[in-house]
Design a protein around this motif. Sequence first.
Motif, PDB file in Angstrom:
ATOM      1  N   ALA A 145      63.106  19.957  10.571  1.00  0.00           N
ATOM      2  CA  ALA A 145      63.708  20.759  11.638  1.00  0.00           C
ATOM      3  C   ALA A 145      62.876  22.014  11.898  1.00  0.00           C
ATOM      4  O   ALA A 145      62.648  22.397  13.050  1.00  0.00           O
ATOM      5  N   THR A 193      62.877  16.550  19.526  1.00  0.00           N
ATOM      6  CA  THR A 193      62.917  15.473  18.540  1.00  0.00           C
ATOM      7  C   THR A 193      62.526  15.991  17.160  1.00  0.00           C
ATOM      8  O   THR A 193      61.542  16.720  17.008  1.00  0.00           O
ATOM      9  N   VAL A 201      68.549  23.821  28.401  1.00  0.00           N
ATOM     10  CA  VAL A 201      68.912  23.510  27.017  1.00  0.00           C
ATOM     11  C   VAL A 201      68.294  22.169  26.622  1.00  0.00           C
ATOM     12  O   VAL A 201      68.459  21.178  27.326  1.00  0.00           O
ATOM     13  N   GLU A 202      67.598  22.154  25.506  1.00  0.00           N
ATOM     14  CA  GLU A 202      66.956  20.934  25.038  1.00  0.00           C
ATOM     15  C   GLU A 202      67.158  20.773  23.532  1.00  0.00           C
ATOM     16  O   GLU A 202      67.408  21.748  22.826  1.00  0.00           O
ATOM     17  N   ASN A 203      67.063  19.552  23.087  1.00  0.00           N
ATOM     18  CA  ASN A 203      67.110  19.234  21.654  1.00  0.00           C
ATOM     19  C   ASN A 203      65.823  18.510  21.281  1.00  0.00           C
ATOM     20  O   ASN A 203      65.746  17.281  21.387  1.00  0.00           O
ATOM     21  N   GLN A 254      68.556  19.516  12.811  1.00  0.00           N
ATOM     22  CA  GLN A 254      68.715  19.557  14.261  1.00  0.00           C
ATOM     23  C   GLN A 254      68.154  20.858  14.813  1.00  0.00           C
ATOM     24  O   GLN A 254      68.217  21.910  14.169  1.00  0.00           O
ATOM     25  N   VAL A 255      67.614  20.787  16.034  1.00  0.00           N
ATOM     26  CA  VAL A 255      67.046  21.953  16.698  1.00  0.00           C
ATOM     27  C   VAL A 255      67.578  22.020  18.126  1.00  0.00           C
ATOM     28  O   VAL A 255      67.670  21.002  18.821  1.00  0.00           O
ATOM     29  N   THR A 256      67.961  23.216  18.555  1.00  0.00           N
ATOM     30  CA  THR A 256      68.402  23.446  19.933  1.00  0.00           C
ATOM     31  C   THR A 256      67.572  24.581  20.508  1.00  0.00           C
ATOM     32  O   THR A 256      67.399  25.622  19.867  1.00  0.00           O
ATOM     33  N   THR A 257      67.047  24.381  21.714  1.00  0.00           N
ATOM     34  CA  THR A 257      66.299  25.439  22.381  1.00  0.00           C
ATOM     35  C   THR A 257      66.959  25.786  23.701  1.00  0.00           C
ATOM     36  O   THR A 257      67.498  24.912  24.393  1.00  0.00           O
ATOM     37  N   CYS A 258      66.942  27.061  24.041  1.00  0.00           N
ATOM     38  CA  CYS A 258      67.440  27.548  25.327  1.00  0.00           C
ATOM     39  C   CYS A 258      66.370  28.441  25.932  1.00  0.00           C
ATOM     40  O   CYS A 258      65.888  29.362  25.267  1.00  0.00           O
TER      41      CYS A 258
END
Length: 357
Positions: free
Chosen positions: A127, A285, A281-283, A240-244
Amino acid sequence: MKQIKIAVIGVGALGQHHARILAGMPDVELVGVADTNREAGTRVAQNCGTQWFSEYRDVLDNVDAVSVAVPTIAHLAVAGDCLARGISAHVEKPLALDATEGSLLVKQAEKTGAILQVGHIERFNPAMQSARPHIGQPKYIRGERLSPFSFRSTDIGVTLDLMIHDIDLVLDLAASPIVSVEAFGLNILGSNEDVVQARLRFENGCVADLTANRVSMNVSRSMQVWSNTGFVGIDFGARQVTTCAPSDALLYGTSPVERAQQPGADIEKLKTDVFEHFIRVENPTVTPHDALTAELSSFVDCIRTQQKPLVDGQTALQALVAAEQILESVAAHAWDGDSHGAIGPAPFFAAPRKLAG
């Protein structure tokens, strides 16, 4: 390809996994495992198809490298002995009990030319590796590391036990000298601090808030990073990774606040548009892999190529120095605002314990 001969020193909760993984590497010969506990040592040795040694020095003449997973209080003696002989060492985090001992290990490795890698395993967490390219220049970092009490690593407090992971990551991300530290903590179950809250300020303006609790009913290993490119959330446990990040509509168009002020504005529609139109917003891989296997494989590669480890002794020493600054602040915290009240990692319940009988 010539096999690298390695021994594992200390096969407790962590060391047994070091032995298992190294035994399965085709370019490694696990020469032996050393542990003062006969039962644990022989069990791990049998499972890994190698020998058990009650005294670690008995195996040093036959190895190129060691993986040291003994209690932190013994790092200087054990790892220092190996490095002095020119034997490369992977040392579980933290590098040592304090910065003075850590500095001695670093100097010993430099003197003999041995590879010194320290087990800051979150650097190898998939992650974190997925999130790293999305992080720009950090302005604010928040890290949280919570776990139930494990009854392991009781020779150190939560700062060196858990928070050290996030200290290492924050120093790497901020890439700037620390200018101030403010922290407080609590010792709940023993003589070392079990809960710590720390704020680190960096020369480049970055601020980091770190929370560590090893007497928690919940489990959490997470980090949030706000930078000049947007927000990145990392869940180390769930991988898990979330980007904004601001979309082109927000960067170059009319802001949603301005649109809301226009006659006839549809506020409910604008609410749904915040994360659909204005903020992307993206997750990313996250390619799954075992972090410990990656860490030990990197150690083996560094031995073979003589390259600098991702977390070498000097890097780990910087994390240890920062941890000491946090501990100094914890020790000096005045719970009542002055020197007449409780000072340091004092529990809220200040009454002395009464023993039965």
